[in-house]
Each structure stands twice: as C-alpha cells, then as structure tokens.
Write an enzyme that holds these catalytic residues in place. Structure first.
Site, PDB file in Angstrom:
ATOM      1  N   GLY A  55      10.705   7.625   4.000  1.00 48.12           N
ATOM      2  CA  GLY A  55       9.550   7.225   4.623  1.00 48.12           C
ATOM      3  C   GLY A  55      10.029   6.586   6.337  1.00 48.12           C
ATOM      4  O   GLY A  55      10.486   5.747   7.028  1.00 48.12           O
ATOM      5  N   ALA A  56      10.063   8.256   6.661  1.00 47.32           N
ATOM      6  CA  ALA A  56      10.650   8.668   7.921  1.00 47.32           C
ATOM      7  C   ALA A  56       9.590   8.821   9.222  1.00 47.32           C
ATOM      8  O   ALA A  56       9.739   9.117  10.180  1.00 47.32           O
ATOM      9  CB  ALA A  56      11.616   9.055   8.207  1.00 47.32           C
ATOM     10  N   ARG A  93       7.632   6.511  10.804  1.00 50.51           N
ATOM     11  CA  ARG A  93       7.598   5.213  11.446  1.00 50.51           C
ATOM     12  C   ARG A  93       8.586   4.257  11.429  1.00 50.51           C
ATOM     13  O   ARG A  93       9.448   4.116  10.171  1.00 50.51           O
ATOM     14  CB  ARG A  93       5.852   4.802  10.635  1.00 50.51           C
ATOM     15  CG  ARG A  93       4.929   5.122  11.313  1.00 50.51           C
ATOM     16  CD  ARG A  93       3.813   4.104  10.971  1.00 50.51           C
ATOM     17  NE  ARG A  93       3.444   4.528   9.404  1.00 50.51           N
ATOM     18  CZ  ARG A  93       3.665   3.326   8.178  1.00 50.51           C
ATOM     19  NH1 ARG A  93       4.059   1.560   9.072  1.00 50.51           N
ATOM     20  NH2 ARG A  93       3.579   3.141   7.173  1.00 50.51           N
ATOM     21  N   VAL A 102       7.946   8.308  -2.896  1.00 50.32           N
ATOM     22  CA  VAL A 102       8.290   7.720  -3.639  1.00 50.32           C
ATOM     23  C   VAL A 102       8.738   7.257  -5.027  1.00 50.32           C
ATOM     24  O   VAL A 102       9.861   7.614  -5.985  1.00 50.32           O
ATOM     25  CB  VAL A 102      10.226   7.762  -3.131  1.00 50.32           C
ATOM     26  CG1 VAL A 102       9.834   8.358  -1.872  1.00 50.32           C
ATOM     27  CG2 VAL A 102       9.243   5.982  -2.244  1.00 50.32           C
ATOM     28  N   SER A 140      18.130  -5.688   2.908  1.00 50.16           N
ATOM     29  CA  SER A 140      16.745  -6.871   3.712  1.00 50.16           C
ATOM     30  C   SER A 140      18.118  -7.568   3.458  1.00 50.16           C
ATOM     31  O   SER A 140      18.815  -7.499   2.158  1.00 50.16           O
ATOM     32  CB  SER A 140      15.739  -6.887   3.305  1.00 50.16           C
ATOM     33  OG  SER A 140      15.782  -8.000   4.047  1.00 50.16           O
ATOM     34  N   TYR A 192       9.676  -8.762  -2.602  1.00 48.49           N
ATOM     35  CA  TYR A 192      10.762  -8.583  -1.988  1.00 48.49           C
ATOM     36  C   TYR A 192      11.351  -8.099  -1.471  1.00 48.49           C
ATOM     37  O   TYR A 192      12.620  -7.808  -2.341  1.00 48.49           O
ATOM     38  CB  TYR A 192       9.918  -8.445  -0.583  1.00 48.49           C
ATOM     39  CG  TYR A 192      10.369  -7.959   1.182  1.00 48.49           C
ATOM     40  CD1 TYR A 192      10.107  -5.923   0.472  1.00 48.49           C
ATOM     41  CD2 TYR A 192      11.327  -8.054   1.268  1.00 48.49           C
ATOM     42  CE1 TYR A 192      11.022  -5.430   2.211  1.00 48.49           C
ATOM     43  CE2 TYR A 192      11.961  -7.156   2.419  1.00 48.49           C
ATOM     44  CZ  TYR A 192      11.230  -6.200   2.760  1.00 48.49           C
ATOM     45  OH  TYR A 192      12.570  -5.612   4.039  1.00 48.49           O
ATOM     46  N   ALA A 244      12.966  -9.305  -4.131  1.00 48.33           N
ATOM     47  CA  ALA A 244      13.995  -8.938  -5.830  1.00 48.33           C
ATOM     48  C   ALA A 244      13.783  -7.673  -6.175  1.00 48.33           C
ATOM     49  O   ALA A 244      15.248  -6.860  -6.422  1.00 48.33           O
ATOM     50  CB  ALA A 244      12.860  -9.229  -7.079  1.00 48.33           C
ATOM     51  N   LYS A 283      14.822  -6.060  -3.070  1.00 45.65           N
ATOM     52  CA  LYS A 283      15.853  -6.205  -1.839  1.00 45.65           C
ATOM     53  C   LYS A 283      17.536  -5.936  -2.718  1.00 45.65           C
ATOM     54  O   LYS A 283      18.636  -5.598  -2.853  1.00 45.65           O
ATOM     55  CB  LYS A 283      15.935  -5.960  -0.765  1.00 45.65           C
ATOM     56  CG  LYS A 283      14.890  -5.715  -0.060  1.00 45.65           C
ATOM     57  CD  LYS A 283      14.905  -3.577  -0.054  1.00 45.65           C
ATOM     58  CE  LYS A 283      13.868  -3.713   1.027  1.00 45.65           C
ATOM     59  NZ  LYS A 283      14.094  -1.710   1.093  1.00 45.65           N
TER      60      LYS A 283
HETATM   61  P1  NAP Z   1       7.727   0.569   7.808  1.00 47.46           P
HETATM   62  O1  NAP Z   1       7.011   0.493   9.331  1.00 47.46           O
HETATM   63  O2  NAP Z   1       6.169  -0.457   7.625  1.00 47.46           O
HETATM   64  O3  NAP Z   1       7.868   1.797   7.548  1.00 47.46           O
HETATM   65  C1  NAP Z   1       7.468   2.278   6.027  1.00 47.46           C
HETATM   66  C2  NAP Z   1       7.999   3.352   6.054  1.00 47.46           C
HETATM   67  O4  NAP Z   1       7.576   3.979   4.587  1.00 47.46           O
HETATM   68  C3  NAP Z   1       6.670   4.188   6.470  1.00 47.46           C
HETATM   69  O5  NAP Z   1       6.841   5.548   7.104  1.00 47.46           O
HETATM   70  C4  NAP Z   1       6.022   4.571   5.077  1.00 47.46           C
HETATM   71  O6  NAP Z   1       6.154   6.263   4.898  1.00 47.46           O
HETATM   72  C5  NAP Z   1       6.830   5.218   4.296  1.00 47.46           C
HETATM   73  N1  NAP Z   1       6.604   4.764   2.812  1.00 47.46           N
HETATM   74  C6  NAP Z   1       6.187   3.600   2.709  1.00 47.46           C
HETATM   75  N2  NAP Z   1       5.746   3.906   1.070  1.00 47.46           N
HETATM   76  C7  NAP Z   1       6.136   5.073   0.559  1.00 47.46           C
HETATM   77  C8  NAP Z   1       6.169   5.587  -0.334  1.00 47.46           C
HETATM   78  N3  NAP Z   1       5.365   5.002  -1.371  1.00 47.46           N
HETATM   79  N4  NAP Z   1       6.681   6.808   0.009  1.00 47.46           N
HETATM   80  C9  NAP Z   1       7.465   7.244   0.833  1.00 47.46           C
HETATM   81  N5  NAP Z   1       7.641   6.544   2.542  1.00 47.46           N
HETATM   82  C10 NAP Z   1       6.911   5.579   1.957  1.00 47.46           C
HETATM   83  O7  NAP Z   1       8.349  -0.066   7.626  1.00 47.46           O
HETATM   84  P2  NAP Z   1       9.956  -0.430   8.170  1.00 47.46           P
HETATM   85  O8  NAP Z   1      10.107  -1.869   8.663  1.00 47.46           O
HETATM   86  O9  NAP Z   1      10.428   0.108   9.174  1.00 47.46           O
HETATM   87  O10 NAP Z   1      10.973  -0.532   7.095  1.00 47.46           O
HETATM   88  C11 NAP Z   1      11.835   0.639   6.788  1.00 47.46           C
HETATM   89  C12 NAP Z   1      12.899  -0.133   5.190  1.00 47.46           C
HETATM   90  O11 NAP Z   1      12.672  -1.133   5.790  1.00 47.46           O
HETATM   91  C13 NAP Z   1      12.120  -0.742   4.217  1.00 47.46           C
HETATM   92  O12 NAP Z   1      12.355  -0.220   3.280  1.00 47.46           O
HETATM   93  C14 NAP Z   1      12.179  -2.239   5.194  1.00 47.46           C
HETATM   94  O13 NAP Z   1      11.761  -2.900   3.548  1.00 47.46           O
HETATM   95  C15 NAP Z   1      13.410  -2.659   5.603  1.00 47.46           C
HETATM   96  N6  NAP Z   1      13.257  -3.833   6.356  1.00 47.46           N
HETATM   97  C16 NAP Z   1      12.696  -3.628   7.611  1.00 47.46           C
HETATM   98  C17 NAP Z   1      12.719  -5.336   8.011  1.00 47.46           C
HETATM   99  C18 NAP Z   1      12.146  -5.165   8.710  1.00 47.46           C
HETATM  100  O14 NAP Z   1      12.217  -6.829   9.989  1.00 47.46           O
HETATM  101  N7  NAP Z   1      10.615  -4.441   9.646  1.00 47.46           N
HETATM  102  C19 NAP Z   1      13.595  -5.780   7.504  1.00 47.46           C
HETATM  103  C20 NAP Z   1      14.660  -5.498   6.818  1.00 47.46           C
HETATM  104  C21 NAP Z   1      14.047  -4.267   5.460  1.00 47.46           C
HETATM  105  P3  NAP Z   1       3.633   6.680   5.653  1.00 47.46           P
HETATM  106  O15 NAP Z   1       3.230   5.704   7.327  1.00 47.46           O
HETATM  107  O16 NAP Z   1       4.469   8.136   5.263  1.00 47.46           O
HETATM  108  O17 NAP Z   1       3.155   6.168   4.307  1.00 47.46           O
END
Ligand code: NAP
Length: 246
Positions: A11-12, A14, A63, A141, A154, A156, A158
C-alpha cells in the site's frame, strides 16, 4: 541507515506507505513497492524513489488475495534475490456504528488489514528463516490498542494485527528476525480526510501536541525500526499519536 537492504512495502502508492517508501529509499534501501488500484500514483512514487539512486519495482496486488500475495512475494525474491524489510501497511477503513456495519464491510476490512498482513508474513517466512536476519513492521493503530467508536471492524483488525505481531516476534526471534508494530493516531491522509460530522474536529482538539500527524512522523519510526539501531527491539507496539492516548 538501510544501505543495500531491500524493503517490500504494501500500500505504498499513497499516504503513510508512500512516506515510508520514500524515507527508506532516502536511507539507501531498494524498494519493492506494492499498490492495488493507483497505478499512476505508484509510478509517480517510483520516479521519486529512483532519484535516490536505489532500485524500485512496482507490484500490483490485492494483499487480501492469498494466492496473488504469494505470487508477489515470489516475484520480489526473484527480482531482488532477497527481502530484508517487510512493511505491512496496506489498510482500509469502513467507519460506522456497529449496528450499521454490513457483513461485507466487516469482511473487507479484516481481509485487507489482518489477513493481508498474515499473507505476506506467511509467504516470506521461509525467506526470513533462511536468511536468519530481517525486520517486519506492521502498521497497526491506536484503535487496535484502545478500541474506537464507529471502528468495530477496523479496531478488531488492528488488535488482531498486534497479536499477530507479537506471535511472529516470538516465532522468528531465534532466527534473528524482529517484528514490531507501529500504532499511529490521527495522521492526515486520504483515509482521514473524509471523517464525518464533527468527529475530525473533536479528535484534533484532543491531541496534546495540537496537530494531526504527518505521514513522515510515522515513516521516521519505520526507518529506525528497520535499521540496525533497533536490532534488540522486537514484539513492541509503538504509538505515534501526538499524545492522544497518554
Ligand atoms: P491511505 O492514504 O488510504 O492509503 C492506503 C494504501 O493502502 C493505499 O496505497 C492503497 O493502495 C493501499 N491498499 C488498500 N487496499 C489494498 C489492498 N487490498 N492491497 C494492496 N494495497 C491496498 O491510508 P493511510 O492513512 O496511508 O494508511 C496506511 C496504513 O496506516 C493503514 O494500514 C491504516 O490502517 C494505518 N493507519 C492510518 C491512520 C491514519 O490516521 N491515517 C491511523 C492509524 C493507522 P491503492 O491506492 O493502490 O489502492
């Protein structure tokens, strides 16, 4: 800090995953960059990474798909001959009070966040065992530690990922492989941009460091955990939340 190492980051394209990929590349790592839907954005990240004079290959893969993630793991080993760092970052959220959580939304979130991380750890387990070195970093998270209203599936997923992290840490420690989790709080990415109603303002107002986190706040810790400086740290869950859960 990571010269010559190879990192597979899911998921890299974005957000946090993108920041981790860029930061690891700036620190000398070759990058195997996974994305799912966003081919153009992934290609743009690859172009930035190549400016750091490291290798970068793209791997389009869901994934959550057990067999597809096996193929990706095999392809990365074929292309780079090794994986030193696995970052399970791909994640989705489907916020709703539990009464309104559909079965599909629950399953989708568990499949990407928990099973997706399991898939990659399982498929790369033999490679880590063989090389007797390496690091796994799971992006969990604070919801997985504390629970969070409107985030049943979500939280659950994490919480499960944190348990999985500790399990893998115990299983692989004897082989010199570490496994840790990062628990971000509120980080400004596409995932949080659409928070409904006044939830965003309420959350922001309760952060002691008085701002939302940036993806780079998380990526710096990921680089540290992947480096030799963190060689004696395993099975930990480290919050990056501006003090939200003190
Ligand atoms: P984001 O900006 O929505 O980016 C999510 C990334 O995950 C995207 O690159 C997307 O790829 C990829 N993705 C989604 N479904 C996928 C799949 N089935 N297979 C492969 N890649 C997939 O989210 P983020 O905020 O950067 O979150 C990244 C991680 O941090 C997540 O695990 C999230 O739960 C965790 N997190 C985020 C926050 C927050 O506040 N943002 C807080 C706690 C934890 P595509 O765009 O190519 O589909």
């Amino acid at each position: 800090m990571l010269n010559g190492k190879t990192a597979l980051i899911t998921g890299a394209s974005r957000g946090i995953g993108r920041a981790i990929a860029l930061d690891m590349a700036q620190n000398g790592a070759n990058i195997a960059l996974n994305h799912f839907g966003e081919a153009e954005e992934a290609e743009a990240v690859r172009e930035l990474i190549l400016r750091e004079n490291v290798r970068c290959e793209l791997y389009e893969c869901d994934v959550a798909d057990f067999h597809a993630s096996k193929r990706m793991a095999d392809d990365v080993i074929r292309d780079f001959s090794r994986v030193d760092i696995l970052v399970n970052n791909a994640g989705i959220a489907r916020d709703n009070p539990i009464l309104r959580v559909s079965e599909k939304d629950y399953d989708d979130v568990m499949d990407v966040n928990l099973k997706g991380s399991f898939n990659l750890m399982k498929h790369l387990y033999p490679a880590f065992m063989k090389s007797r070195a390496g690091t796994i970093i799971n992006i969990a998270s604070i919801c997985g530690l504390h629970g969070w209203a409107w985030q049943a599936s979500y939280a659950a997923s994490k919480g499960g990922l944190i348990a999985l992290t500790k399990t893998v840490a115990k299983e692989l420690a004897g082989r010199g492989v570490t496994c840790n989790a990062i628990a971000p709080g509120f980080i400004a990415t596409d995932m949080t941009v659409g928070l409904q109603g006044d939830r965003k303002e309420t959350l922001l107002a309760s952060i002691p460091l008085t701002r939302a986190g940036r993806p780079e706040d998380v990526s710096k810790l990921a680089v540290f955990l992947a480096s030799d400086w963190a060689a004696y740290i395993t099975g930990e869950v480290i919050k990056v939340d501006g003090g939200l859960c003190i």
